[in-house]
Scaffold this active site. Structure first.
Site, short mmCIF file in Angstrom:
data_model
loop_
_atom_site.label_atom_id
_atom_site.label_comp_id
_atom_site.label_asym_id
_atom_site.label_seq_id
_atom_site.Cartn_x
_atom_site.Cartn_y
_atom_site.Cartn_z
N ASP A 144 87.44 2.26 84.21
CA ASP A 144 86.29 1.55 84.85
C ASP A 144 86.15 1.86 86.45
OD1 ASP A 144 83.39 0.57 84.67
OD2 ASP A 144 84.47 -1.48 84.53
N PHE A 175 77.97 -0.07 78.90
CA PHE A 175 78.85 -1.04 78.59
C PHE A 175 79.13 -0.29 77.06
CE2 PHE A 175 81.39 -4.28 76.75
CZ PHE A 175 82.07 -4.93 78.00
N LYS A 231 83.94 6.37 83.14
CA LYS A 231 82.84 5.87 83.43
C LYS A 231 82.59 6.45 84.83
CE LYS A 231 81.93 1.33 81.27
NZ LYS A 231 81.23 0.12 81.42
P1 IMP Z 1 89.22 -1.09 85.32
O1 IMP Z 1 87.83 -1.74 85.86
O2 IMP Z 1 89.10 0.31 85.43
O3 IMP Z 1 90.43 -1.66 85.72
O4 IMP Z 1 89.09 -1.61 83.77
C1 IMP Z 1 89.34 -2.87 83.51
C2 IMP Z 1 89.12 -3.10 81.86
O5 IMP Z 1 87.79 -3.69 81.76
C3 IMP Z 1 89.24 -1.96 80.88
O6 IMP Z 1 90.67 -1.54 80.52
C4 IMP Z 1 88.49 -2.29 79.69
O7 IMP Z 1 89.15 -3.27 78.91
C5 IMP Z 1 87.32 -3.28 80.39
N1 IMP Z 1 86.25 -2.63 80.39
C6 IMP Z 1 85.58 -1.69 81.48
N2 IMP Z 1 84.66 -1.23 81.06
C7 IMP Z 1 84.22 -1.55 79.75
C8 IMP Z 1 83.26 -1.34 78.52
O8 IMP Z 1 82.19 -0.76 78.95
N3 IMP Z 1 83.63 -1.64 77.51
C9 IMP Z 1 84.48 -2.59 77.31
N4 IMP Z 1 85.55 -2.73 78.05
C10 IMP Z 1 85.20 -2.36 79.22
#
Ligand code: IMP
Ligand code: MG
Length: 179
Positions: A98, A147, A126
């Site tokens: 994300d 999401f 994403k």
């Molecule tokens: P990061 O922002 O790339 O560090 O991701 C952080 C974490 O947020 C991911 O590993 C997911 O567990 C959670 N996350 C981010 N976007 C989503 C989503 O759309 N659905 C569910 N979990 C999410």
């Protein structure tokens, strides 16, 4: 709720990812590090397709209840990780890229533990959300900035058991807690 990646697409992607991993690491000692909690379903399916021998460890980036979908604090145990990271090729397995902040925090720590090289595999990335100068090395799908839940991913601790990835409608995103 709208399907974003269907179950059959997931199965095809898993075969593709496992082949890429075997090509990349064939013959080398590999360590897989899964990120709890959201990656457990992806990880469980992926490892059953990988032929390269590997050690497996987990790191927790469990989210706080205040902000579902935002990275939580990393919980890593260097004593547990060091023996399988030092001198090894490490592949971090994550559900969704994300903001990228979790991997941005984790990868240097694995480098510090003496990893030979650290790469990452994600099921989903994403579009338009990345906030760090890092990309996943191997990924299956780019998805729009919505999401998503299912296939291990949750909202308020729910929906991890869906066998596909779906986007929640805005009216379904109303709660407070996440895990
Ligand atoms: P990061 O922002 O790339 O560090 O991701 C952080 C974490 O947020 C991911 O590993 C997911 O567990 C959670 N996350 C981010 N976007 C989503 C989503 O759309 N659905 C569910 N979990 C999410
Ligand atoms: Mg979550």
């Amino acid at each position: 709720m709208k399907t974003v990646v269907a179950a059959a697409q997931l199965q095809e992607a898993l075969d593709r990812l496992a082949s890429q991993i075997d090509e990349r690491y064939g013959g080398n000692k590999l360590t897989l590090i899964g990120l709890l909690l959201g990656s457990v379903v992806f990880l469980a399916d992926l490892v059953r397709r990988i032929k390269t021998p590997f050690d497996l460890e987990m790191v927790s980036s469990r989210q706080t209840t205040e902000s579902p979908g935002r990275p939580g604090p990393l919980v890593i145990n260097p004593d547990v990780l060091a023996p399988v990271v030092e001198g090894r090729d490490v592949l971090v397995v994550k559900d969704i890229f994300d903001t990228g902040e979790t991997l941005w925090e984790l990868v240097p720590q694995l480098d510090d533990l003496g990893a030979n090289r650290v790469h990452t595999v994600v099921l989903l990335a994403k579009e338009g959300r990345c906030r760090v100068p890092l990309q996943a090395d191997i990924k299956a799908f780019d998805i729009p900035d919505v999401f998503v839940v299912g296939y291990g991913m949750d909202y308020l601790g729910r929906y991890r058991n869906l066998p596909y990835v779906a986007a929640l409608d805005p009216q379904e995103l109303t709660g407070e807690a996440g895990a």
